[in-house]
Scaffold this active site. Structure first.
Site, PDB file in Angstrom:
ATOM      1  CD  GLN A 364      35.666  -9.202 -17.195  1.00  0.00           C
ATOM      2  OE1 GLN A 364      36.229 -10.014 -17.918  1.00  0.00           O
ATOM      3  NE2 GLN A 364      35.487  -7.762 -17.277  1.00  0.00           N
ATOM      4  CB  CYS A 395      32.074 -11.190 -23.142  1.00  0.00           C
ATOM      5  SG  CYS A 395      32.729 -12.429 -24.329  1.00  0.00           S
ATOM      6  NE  ARG A 520      39.762  -1.609 -29.926  1.00  0.00           N
ATOM      7  CZ  ARG A 520      39.389  -1.064 -31.169  1.00  0.00           C
ATOM      8  NH1 ARG A 520      39.492  -1.575 -32.320  1.00  0.00           N
ATOM      9  NH2 ARG A 520      38.674  -0.174 -30.905  1.00  0.00           N
TER      10      ARG A 520
END
Length: 648
Positions: A364, A395, A520
């Site tokens: 990335q 982001c 997560r």
């Protein structure tokens, strides 16, 4: 007590966290509650009682027999600590300092605005370089047992006497070296913290020749020294990117091209008469003289796969190996800044390394300008082995957003288009994009961008169902993701957000997404991929979880090194990961299955001491777990997690 229009008498009691209470209604009925929840008692005029239990917002429901108070929890963990604890040695107060604060109701909006800049990050945390934990280090020429003397001679700042070094070296951590057992040789020699396994009485490094012949290098995408030198001196040429940028400057609509055009132009002699930076050998093939069409680029089937998200700091190579073992299909390296890659920074190139077990791997990139992004794409296309390249357009951090990168690209559609088309023109592998719903919370723009990205040539879109303002608070909007997946067809779209159990994955698959990205959820429970593929809840024991951590440390010692510097680097990444692992609540303790990703657990006792220790959110307890696997910490050791994790 009040009477509503239905003749319903109602008593409402809000209970404090973890404390039992008894509610009396009309002098008859009693209710004993020990959960962090709200008890509502209702009595109809007919004399019957109706009860409704409502969980407190943001708190997980745990069986009553496992609940405890904060004081009893820390007292229980401290009972097994050695008397000379770190808190006593440093003179710290008894109150744990590394534990995140409980959620509080927002009362003062102005005060919250003042703290907004500091949320989610420990910006003033202490940072100690791993090499500073060793006062006197041995010269690399001695460690590697070179035949020639040290090139620095008397000016060398490292030790050259092995006996003197061994007197100051920290004690070994064990009798078995993972690197020596796996490859038959440990490059760290006497500096290895497990050197007893592979050093002779004369302090010479031993080899297992048979194992050395069988072992191969399992990590690829290393930074070549000659390439690093050319990048630092700005001697690396980018013919494909330069050709594309000229079309942009003339205002032309670029078409899909390939870096092969640049290679053909870069023949035996460059335009300025200098020798080409890389000499090529062998016969000329069609790829040297003919441009690749988009249909001829490498094709990757992304559909119906589990995608481990690129995770900054925690998504390192050892962690990805753990996730691959549990069933992750697609892995991606951590976000890399294109400006640092173009400067030849070794620390940034380390983010691109790929393990042999990662059969479908991508990198990335983060950048905000077409020239740097296109040049970096061409550079990686020629020098590393990847299956796809991803653009980070999601982001949320200020450092990236304020420069126009990350989520900022979503509002700069002209530059975004130039970046996508430019990178597509120099890549032989698919180009993917990761985005959010938008920048503002109630102003989604992804549905407008996705049809445009289809025209630009994107091979895959990953959509996180939150905006930049939300970051990780509130729930992901899967209805919006479903809407966008229909707009993206036939281009595959992956959904991302709030996947923690196989039930969450099943609900996500009911939408029109082509696959699921897990972020997560993988940090909290890396065995989530196994749960999704087997459609079950895994009540994993504390011993099995400790074995996972042991595997991670072994992978870390292999990747970062088994000397003091490598051990402490492995420890720091382990502690960062433990700051997420402590959020996991064992299935057998839950009153209501499954656990939700945004639910904060109350204080509870595990079924054994290790399970309780792993549930602690105190930094010192994470350090104790690391000491079980990597030995005692150095004297000057200090750690504070990178993320405050205000949003569960």
């Amino acid at each position: 007590m009040c009477l509503n229009r239905f003749g319903l008498r109602r008593t409402r009691v809000v209970l404090k966290r973890n404390y039992a209470a008894r509610v009396r209604v009309s002098g008859r009925t009693r209710l004993s509650v020990a959960q962090p929840q709200i008890a509502c008692a209702c009595r109809l005029f007919t004399g019957r009682c109706v009860w409704r239990m409502e969980p407190q917002r943001g708190a997980a429901l745990i069986k009553e027999q496992f609940l405890t108070t904060k004081e009893k929890f820390h007292e229980f963990l401290a009972s097994a600590r050695p008397r000379a604890s770190r808190d006593e040695a440093d003179g710290d107060p008894e109150e744990p300092s590394g534990e995140p604060e409980q959620k509080r109701v927002k009362l003062d909006r102005d005060a919250e605005q003042k703290k907004k800049k500091m949320r989610g990050q420990n910006k003033s945390r202490p940072h100690i370089k791993p090499q500073s934990y060793e006062e006197r280090r041995l010269c690399p020429s001695i460690v590697q047992e070179r035949d020639t003397e040290c090139v620095y001679g008397e000016k060398c700042r490292f030790l050259h006497d092995v006996s003197e070094y061994m007197c100051s070296k920290a004690a070994d951590l064990g009798d078995q070296c993972y690197r020596f057992s796996s490859f038959g040789w440990c490059q760290y020699g006497v500096t290895c913290r497990f050197s007893r396994a592979h050093t002779s009485p004369e302090l010479k490094n031993l080899r297992n020749e048979e194992l050395c012949r069988r072992s191969t290098d399992t990590v690829s995408n290393h930074l070549d020294k000659d390439l690093q030198r050319r990048l630092r001196k700005k001697q690396q040429r980018f013919p494909g990117a330069e050709a594309y940028l000229k079309t942009v400057s003339r205002g032309e609509r670029p078409t899909h091209t390939s870096h092969a055009a640049g290679d053909a132009a870069n023949g035996p002699e460059t335009a300025d008469g200098a020798d080409p930076p890389v000499k090529t050998l062998g016969p000329i093939t069609d790829a040297d003289v003919i441009k690749l069409r988009p249909s001829e680029k490498k094709q990757v089937d992304f559909r119906d796969k589990l995608y481990l998200a690129p995770l900054t700091t925690c998504g390192n190579l050892p962690f990805r190996r753990v996730c691959k073992r549990f069933g992750a299909d697609i892995t991606c390296g951590e976000m890399a800044m294109v400006t640092n890659l173009l400067q030849g920074q070794a620390s940034e190139w380390a983010l691109l390394k790929r393990h042999a077990s990662e059969d479908l791997f991508g990198v990335q990139l983060e950048g905000c300008f077409p020239d740097t992004m296109t040049r970096c794409a061409e550079l990686l296309n020629q020098n590393i082995d990847v299956d796809f390249v991803d653009i980070n357009s999601g982001c949320p951090i200020d450092l990236v957003y304020k420069k126009g990168g990350g989520c900022g690209l979503m509002t700069r559609t002209s530059k975004f288009e130039q970046i996508v088309r430019g990178m597509n023109s120099v890549l032989d592998v698919p180009l993917t994009v990761k985005i959010r719903t938008g920048v503002q919370q109630n102003c989604s723009i992804a549905h407008k961008l996705i049809p445009e990205m289809k025209k630009w040539g994107v091979s895959l879109v990953t959509l996180h169902g939150r905006s930049r303002e939300q970051r990780y608070t509130k729930s992901a909007d899967w209805e919006y993701i479903d809407t966008c997946s229909k707009l993206a067809a036939p281009v595959p779209l992956f959904g991302n957000g709030d996947i923690l159990t196989y039930e969450d994955a099943m609900k996500a698959r009911e939408t029109g997404v082509s696959g699921i990205m897990v972020a997560r959820g993988a940090l909290i429970k890396p065995w989530l991929f196994t749960e999704i593929k087997e459609n079950r809840h895994w009540d994993i024991s504390s011993g099995e979880r400790l074995d996972i951590l042991r595997d991670f440390t072994n992978y870390g010692l292999e990747h970062w090194g088994s000397d003091t510097q490598g051990v402490e680097k492995t420890r720091s990444f382990l502690l960062e990961w433990l700051s997420f692992l402590c959020r996991y609540i064992p299935v057998g303790l839950l009153e209501r299955v499954p656990q939700k990703i945004n639910e904060r657990p109350p204080f509870y006792m595990g079924r054994d001491y290790m399970e309780s220790l792993m549930a602690s959110q105190h930094v010192d307890d994470w350090i104790r777990i690391s000491e079980m696997l990597l030995g005692p910490i150095p004297k000057n050791f200090s750690f504070l997690p990178k993320h405050k994790a205000n949003a569960y």
